[in-house]
Design a protein around this motif. Structure first.
Motif, mmCIF file in Angstrom:
data_model
loop_
_atom_site.group_PDB
_atom_site.id
_atom_site.type_symbol
_atom_site.label_atom_id
_atom_site.label_comp_id
_atom_site.label_asym_id
_atom_site.label_seq_id
_atom_site.Cartn_x
_atom_site.Cartn_y
_atom_site.Cartn_z
ATOM 1 N N ILE A 1 0.828 -1.203 0.000
ATOM 2 C CA ILE A 1 0.000 0.000 0.000
ATOM 3 C C ILE A 1 0.874 1.271 0.000
ATOM 4 O O ILE A 1 2.043 1.127 0.087
ATOM 5 C CB ILE A 1 -0.978 -0.033 1.193
ATOM 6 N N THR A 2 0.301 2.403 -0.130
ATOM 7 C CA THR A 2 1.081 3.632 -0.202
ATOM 8 C C THR A 2 1.746 3.944 1.137
ATOM 9 O O THR A 2 1.299 3.484 2.190
ATOM 10 C CB THR A 2 0.196 4.824 -0.594
ATOM 11 N N LEU A 3 2.763 4.731 1.075
ATOM 12 C CA LEU A 3 3.471 5.125 2.291
ATOM 13 C C LEU A 3 2.538 5.847 3.250
ATOM 14 O O LEU A 3 2.558 5.616 4.461
ATOM 15 C CB LEU A 3 4.652 6.025 1.927
ATOM 16 N N THR A 4 1.693 6.713 2.709
ATOM 17 C CA THR A 4 0.751 7.439 3.554
ATOM 18 C C THR A 4 -0.174 6.478 4.288
ATOM 19 O O THR A 4 -0.408 6.616 5.494
ATOM 20 C CB THR A 4 -0.086 8.421 2.712
ATOM 21 N N ASP A 5 -0.690 5.471 3.568
ATOM 22 C CA ASP A 5 -1.568 4.489 4.213
ATOM 23 C C ASP A 5 -0.815 3.680 5.266
ATOM 24 O O ASP A 5 -1.364 3.344 6.319
ATOM 25 C CB ASP A 5 -2.175 3.548 3.170
ATOM 26 N N ALA A 6 0.441 3.364 4.992
ATOM 27 C CA ALA A 6 1.236 2.604 5.962
ATOM 28 C C ALA A 6 1.430 3.397 7.242
ATOM 29 O O ALA A 6 1.237 2.892 8.353
ATOM 30 C CB ALA A 6 2.584 2.236 5.356
ATOM 31 N N LEU A 7 1.811 4.673 7.096
ATOM 32 C CA LEU A 7 2.056 5.507 8.271
ATOM 33 C C LEU A 7 0.745 5.826 8.998
ATOM 34 O O LEU A 7 0.707 5.869 10.231
ATOM 35 C CB LEU A 7 2.770 6.794 7.849
ATOM 36 N N ARG A 8 -0.321 6.047 8.235
ATOM 37 C CA ARG A 8 -1.610 6.320 8.879
ATOM 38 C C ARG A 8 -2.091 5.099 9.664
ATOM 39 O O ARG A 8 -2.603 5.214 10.775
ATOM 40 C CB ARG A 8 -2.655 6.699 7.826
ATOM 41 N N THR A 9 -1.889 3.897 9.084
ATOM 42 C CA THR A 9 -2.277 2.681 9.783
ATOM 43 C C THR A 9 -1.474 2.512 11.063
ATOM 44 O O THR A 9 -2.010 2.161 12.120
ATOM 45 C CB THR A 9 -2.059 1.449 8.872
ATOM 46 N N LEU A 10 -0.193 2.781 10.979
ATOM 47 C CA LEU A 10 0.666 2.690 12.162
ATOM 48 C C LEU A 10 0.198 3.668 13.234
ATOM 49 O O LEU A 10 0.081 3.319 14.409
ATOM 50 C CB LEU A 10 2.116 2.986 11.761
ATOM 51 N N HIS A 11 -0.113 4.895 12.824
ATOM 52 C CA HIS A 11 -0.583 5.920 13.761
ATOM 53 C C HIS A 11 -1.900 5.521 14.418
ATOM 54 O O HIS A 11 -2.054 5.587 15.648
ATOM 55 C CB HIS A 11 -0.743 7.249 13.024
ATOM 56 N N GLU A 12 -2.846 5.090 13.618
ATOM 57 C CA GLU A 12 -4.181 4.794 14.141
ATOM 58 C C GLU A 12 -4.191 3.601 15.090
ATOM 59 O O GLU A 12 -4.897 3.601 16.092
ATOM 60 C CB GLU A 12 -5.150 4.560 12.983
ATOM 61 N N HIS A 13 -3.384 2.593 14.789
ATOM 62 C CA HIS A 13 -3.436 1.383 15.605
ATOM 63 C C HIS A 13 -2.414 1.371 16.739
ATOM 64 O O HIS A 13 -2.547 0.596 17.678
ATOM 65 C CB HIS A 13 -3.338 0.149 14.710
ATOM 66 N N ALA A 14 -1.431 2.279 16.654
ATOM 67 C CA ALA A 14 -0.557 2.474 17.805
ATOM 68 C C ALA A 14 -1.206 3.495 18.740
ATOM 69 O O ALA A 14 -0.787 3.654 19.878
ATOM 70 C CB ALA A 14 0.814 2.968 17.357
ATOM 71 N N LYS A 15 -2.247 4.205 18.166
ATOM 72 C CA LYS A 15 -2.947 5.256 18.921
ATOM 73 C C LYS A 15 -1.956 6.302 19.446
ATOM 74 O O LYS A 15 -2.024 6.733 20.601
ATOM 75 C CB LYS A 15 -3.745 4.649 20.080
ATOM 76 N N ALA A 16 -1.048 6.699 18.557
ATOM 77 C CA ALA A 16 -0.021 7.664 18.947
ATOM 78 C C ALA A 16 0.539 8.353 17.705
ATOM 79 O O ALA A 16 0.500 7.780 16.599
ATOM 80 C CB ALA A 16 1.111 6.960 19.693
ATOM 81 N N PRO A 17 1.037 9.572 17.855
ATOM 82 C CA PRO A 17 1.712 10.231 16.736
ATOM 83 C C PRO A 17 2.956 9.431 16.338
ATOM 84 O O PRO A 17 3.559 8.746 17.167
ATOM 85 C CB PRO A 17 2.109 11.600 17.308
ATOM 86 N N VAL A 18 3.323 9.520 15.079
ATOM 87 C CA VAL A 18 4.500 8.821 14.563
ATOM 88 C C VAL A 18 5.594 9.843 14.276
ATOM 89 O O VAL A 18 5.344 10.901 13.681
ATOM 90 C CB VAL A 18 4.162 8.060 13.269
#
Length: 390
Positions: free
Chosen positions: A122-139
């Motif tokens: 998937i796109t980099l944006t989707d990867a980072l957004r997924t990481l942010h949303e499921h870590a429940k924290a800023p990246v």
């Protein structure tokens, strides 16, 4: 040697990254420049990263000099992939629910969500957004020696993708993706921000504060604790010696260890011995650069001279540059000959010239610029083969 902590600087940078400075722009990307071996990477890993994690952020750190044989875009992909792997369970479920098959970096690199850290998806944006949303924290993505990304098309694509991800994930008053780019050469780092085509055009390069008197006091306190017989330590002499080493802690601490060694043969105070070592290091460094310069072929010398003199304004093949080369070598220099000389400088061991994917050039080691400027100021440029003329 124990780590010298800089918690105040780490807190200030963390605050800036969160957009908590009224007139600051760090939340749009923080670009830090500091000479090599002055403690930049140590600070990023030992002070800034722990402070950001203490604040509950997810931190991804990657050093683009860690493996110069690999494409810098791949190194960034792997770093993000490893962090995604830590959240594999929730990320895989989220990706499946969203119908995502993998992670693509800037259209050039991909990480499949079933093969985190490898190329595919998937796109980099989707990867980072997924990481942010499921870590429940800023990246927070920290890229050390970020200018090296510009040496490949894949690296440039990743930088452009990171800018896009920042724009999509952040909004006024809400910073979900923070970018920290550091570099040992300000001129090279500028290429990320100083033109309309640069991925982070408009951002500012900040000079990272170097180790100050606090570091000297820290070292002196350690010496006094371990060697009470040396009290009081002359901190002014140590600070002068540290400056003589270019404020590079590795060289300073090596000299300090040798001066304090029971096998040391010096008969003076250890502070004086460290100062003498600093003066010798300066002479050795300058002699090494002069030796490397003199070992070059005449046209290679002329090209490197032009690059040192022109800096960012360097245009290797324009009419003025060709006249300069011809004047310095005493013969007609064509574009083809200049190209061969420039490539030879790039292939030199160690490399003397850096080239971006856009064919922009800079000296590989910023210390050579300082050496050049010092000799020009002293009236001793260029170096000659006659030691008596030096």
């Amino acid at each position: 040697m124990r780590h010298y902590p800089r918690p105040t600087l780490a807190r200030e940078i963390a605050r800036a990254l969160q957009g908590n400075q009224i007139f600051g722009d760090a939340h749009n990307g923080l670009f830090l420049a500091a000479p090599r071996r002055t403690g930049k990477s140590t600070f990023l890993q030992e002070d800034l990263e722990p402070e950001l994690e203490r604040l509950g952020m997810v931190v991804v750190y990657v050093d683009l000099w860690a493996d110069q044989r690999r494409d810098p875009g791949e190194l960034i992909a792997d770093a993000i992939g490893r962090e995604l792997a830590r959240h594999l369970g929730t990320v895989a479920k989220a990706a499946k629910a969203a119908g995502l098959q993998g992670v693509s970096l800037g259209g050039a690199l991909q990480i499949d969500t079933s093969r985190i850290g490898r190329v595919d998806g998937i796109t980099l944006t989707d990867a980072l957004r997924t990481l942010h949303e499921h870590a429940k924290a800023p990246v927070v993505l920290i890229i050390d020696e970020a200018q090296h990304a510009l040496t490949s098309e894949a690296g440039e694509a990743v930088m452009a993708a990171l800018k896009s991800a920042r724009d999509q994930m952040n909004s006024p008053g809400k910073v979900n993706l923070m970018l920290v780019m550091s570099g040992s050469d300000r001129d090279k780092l500028l290429r990320l921000v100083n033109s309309y085509s640069a991925p982070f055009y408009g951002s500012q390069i900040q000079r990272m504060p170097g180790l100050d008197r606090g570091f000297i006091d820290f070292v002196a306190d350690l010496v006094e604790q371990q060697r009470p017989d040396l009290r009081p330590v002359d901190r002014d002499l140590l600070e002068t010696a540290f400056a003589g080493f270019g404020r590079r802690p590795q060289f300073f601490m090596t000299a300090l260890g040798e001066a304090l060694s029971p096998m040391s043969s010096h008969e003076c105070r250890f502070e004086v011995a460290v100062g003498a070592a600093a003066e010798q290091r300066q002479r050795d460094d300058e002699a090494q650069m002069a030796s490397e310069f003199l070992a070059l072929k005449p046209l290679e010398r002329a090209v490197l001279w032009r690059l040192l003199a022109q800096g960012e304004r360097f245009r290797p093949y324009d009419a003025e540059a060709l006249r300069f080369y011809s004047d310095k070598t005493g013969g007609k220099v064509t574009t083809a000959k200049a190209q061969t000389a420039l490539e030879s400088l790039r292939q030199h061991t160690p490399s003397l010239v850096w080239k971006s994917a856009r064919s922009e050039y800079a000296v590989e080691d910023a210390a050579m610029h300082r050496w050049y400027e010092k000799r020009v100021a002293e009236g001793t440029w260029p170096p000659t083969d006659d030691p008596g003329a030096e």
